[in-house]
Structure formats: structure tokens, C-alpha cells
Design an enzyme around this catalytic site. Structure first.
Site, PDB file in Angstrom:
ATOM      1  CB  SER A 186      -0.943   0.000   1.212  1.00 22.03           C
ATOM      2  OG  SER A 186      -1.836  -1.080   1.150  1.00 22.03           O
ATOM      3  CG  HIS A 239      -2.659   2.523   3.914  1.00 19.07           C
ATOM      4  ND1 HIS A 239      -2.249   1.623   4.874  1.00 19.07           N
ATOM      5  CD2 HIS A 239      -3.459   1.842   3.059  1.00 19.07           C
ATOM      6  CE1 HIS A 239      -2.787   0.444   4.617  1.00 19.07           C
ATOM      7  NE2 HIS A 239      -3.516   0.547   3.516  1.00 19.07           N
TER       8      HIS A 239
END
Length: 358
Positions: free
Chosen positions: A232, A297
Site C-alpha cells: 500500500s 498508507h
């Protein structure tokens, strides 16, 4: 022959006469840009090196500035209006309109792209991640949210094993479930492959790897007890850089359904991020180790909207000439150094109770 004094320049009148004489032998798009180069030059002369840069598919800053300041409209016929294109040509044209905000850049990319080399970096990363997760580690597909077997390998980042430096990078090949893997693979291919086709493997791999490293270091600083898995960080760096580039060049982007595509990308990213946050604070299925952190993230997003935006905005320009590039690169290096020292000293000073290694 046309520059007997060997000055490196010829007059614009002589240049135009040469274009009229040999224009039928040139690609129409290159002829269009060459005429714009002649029209834009206020000194009445053309530099030989600018001509070489164009004909050899290289673009110098001085040549780009000459085109930008030209008086001739380059969009006499938009790339979208061309007919009779093959499937591969339509694909290249589609990628140009999806990625580049200016018609001159789209035409340049369309003329010069040869698919050599192909977008090997994103495809290789995706295949390796899929193979390692499903083939080597689990030997099967898993249909649940998470699976404890992903912890028992030498690739993921774990706070107790942070001295093994390769884990800050190799954690991207492990995922916490088939859902986690699937969404990252989809975003990686749909966004990463077209970007690599336009900007090349070097630039895209730099953004991707920078997002990956920033993601694991962000976890080690802000969520010190949690492990990290998944790509991610790199995926969010690419997607956020691409979306920010679209927003910054909204009027020039001619891709179809750009608002819908942005909405879908944001929904997918928000869903995956929300899932990661919920999973992090949900009771662990394999105590005492917590679920993976979601901070990777955020690290990827920060890289995307800083370094990534500068790299994607300056198509075919030398980054070493961009002041903003050096500013953001310096900030990134300072963050990496801070995180390294944090990992060396902060864990012992704070006397944290870390989960046992898998």
C-alpha cells in the site's frame, strides 16, 4: 553546408526553406513542432542542438521553453481526431490522454513511444507479490480477512526484527489476506502500468520504492508495536501523485470520465484505508501480535503529493534542474535519517513492550 562559420546556428529563414523542401519526409507532428520552433525564436536563428534534440527524441529545457513561448498553435489537429489507428496505437493514445495534460506532450509521447522497454517494473513487482503470497507462503488462496501464516516469513516488517533492514522494503510482497492483495494489485496495474509507460521505469520505481520505505519508517515512528505487510505504501504514492497531478492540471486533462475515475480511485483507496484502520484496532486473531498498521498508507500518500507530483509533472525534463524537486528530496532524506535514529534509540529509551517475534 548551411553553417559555414560553424557557429551552431542557422537563420530561421534558411530553416523554414529547408522544412518546405524536405517537410514531406518528416513525421507530421515533428514538422509541426519544428515550425513552432522557428516561429517562436525571436533572435532569428535556430540552434543546431535543439534540432538534434527533436530529431533524436530528446527534449532539452531550452527547446521546451522555445515551444512554450511560441506563437504558433500546435493543436491544429488534436490527437483524438486522428482516425484509422491500430489497436496498439489507440492504446498509446489513450494512455497519453489519461496521463499528460498538454497536447504537445501527448503528441510527443505518441510519436516517440516504442514499447521498448515495456512497463516491466510494475508487472514484475505485481507477479512477485502474487506468487510469493499465494504460492510460496500459503500454498493456497485464503478467503478470510487475515491469516496468521503471513507472519511466519522473513519478508514482513516486525518491530522486534527491525534491525533486519531488508524488511523495510520486502514487506510489500506479503499481504494480510486475498482481499488486501487483490485491491493493491488492481490499483498497482491500473495506475502504475500507464504511468510507467509514459514516465519510464526509473521515475516510477523511484516514487514506488520511496513510498514503500516511507511507509515502513512511518510505522516504526508512529505505530511502534505493529507489524507491516502489503504494497500500500508504494501503491498509494503512485495513485496520490497521479490524482494530485490531475487536480493541478484539471483544465488540460482530456481523459474521458476523469471525475468518475477520480471518484472511483478515491473510493477504493478510502475503502482499503478504512479497512486497514478497522483491522488495526480490532482484536487480534493471533495474539499477542496486533494486526498490521495502517500508517504505511499515510507515508505513501505524503511521498506521492510531494516527490511524486514533481516527478510526474515534469514530463521528460531533468529533475536536477527543478528547485522544488531538491526541496522535497531534502525533506524526504531528513525524514529517513530521523526515522533511522528513532529506530536505533527511541525503542530502548521508551522501554516499549513489543509483541514477540513470529
Amino acid at each position: 553546408q548551411f553553417d559555414p562559420d560553424n557557429t551552431g546556428y542557422i537563420s530561421t529563414e534558411k530553416f523554414r526553406s529547408l522544412l518546405q523542401r524536405h517537410g514531406s519526409e518528416l513525421d507530421p507532428h515533428k514538422l509541426e513542432v519544428l515550425l513552432a520552433l522557428a516561429d517562436s525564436n525571436s533572435e532569428g536563428r535556430i540552434c543546431y542542438q535543439d534540432f538534434v534534440n527533436l530529431m533524436s527524441n530528446k527534449r532539452s529545457n531550452s527547446f521546451r521553453q522555445a515551444i512554450l513561448q511560441g506563437n504558433r498553435r500546435l493543436c491544429s489537429k488534436a490527437l483524438l481526431e486522428e482516425t484509422g489507428l491500430s489497436l496498439s496505437q489507440r492504446l498509446i493514445r489513450h494512455v497519453a490522454y489519461e496521463t499528460l495534460p498538454r497536447e504537445i506532450d501527448r503528441k510527443w509521447y505518441y510519436d516517440s513511444y516504442t514499447c521498448c522497454p515495456p512497463p516491466w517494473f510494475m508487472i514484475t513487482i505485481t507477479i512477485v507479490a502474487f506468487f510469493l503470497y499465494n504460492g510460496v507462503v500459503l500454498d493456497r488462496f485464503v478467503l478470510q480477512v487475515s491469516h496468521p501464516l503471513y507472519l511466519k516469513n522473513a519478508l514482513l516488517y516486525h518491530p522486534q526484527l527491525r534491525a533486519q533492514a531488508w524488511r523495510y522494503l520486502t514487506y510489500i510482497f506479503m499481504h494480510a489476506g486475498i482481499e488486501h492483495l487483490g485491491l493493491n494489485v488492481v490499483l498497482q496495474l491500473l495506475v502504475g502500468v500507464p504511468l510507467e509507460m509514459v514516465h519510464g521505469a526509473a521515475r516510477i520505481s523511484f516514487v514506488y520504492v520511496a513510498g514503500v520505505v516511507a511507509g515502513s519508517l512511518a510505522v516504526s515512528v508512529a505505530d511502534m508495536r505493529a507489524p507491516v505487510v502489503g504494497s500500500s505504501g508504494g501503491v498509494y504514492a503512485l495513485v496520490s501523485a497521479h490524482l494530485a497531478n490531475i487536480v493541478m492540471n484539471w483544465s488540460g486533462m482530456k481523459c474521458q470520465f476523469k471525475l468518475l475515475r477520480m471518484a472511483v480511485a478515491l473510493i477504493c483507496m478510502s475503502f482499503e484505508f478504512g479497512r486497514a484502520v478497522w483491522l488495526r484496532f480490532h482484536p487480534s486473531a493471533y495474539p499477542p501480535c496486533p494486526h498490521p498498521s495502517f500508517m504505511a498508507h499515510l507515508g505513501g500518500v505524503m511521498v506521492g503529493i510531494t516527490l511524486g507530483v514533481v516527478i510526474l509533472r515534469n514530463y521528460e525534463q531533468r529533475l536536477q534542474d527543478q528547485t522544488l524537486w531538491w526541496i522535497f528530496l531534502s525533506i524526504y532524506v531528513i525524514f529517513v535519517l530521523f526515522a533511522v535514529f528513532w529506530n536505533i534509540f527511541a525503542y530502548s529509551l521508551l522501554d516499549l513492550k513489543l509483541p514477540p517475534p513470529p
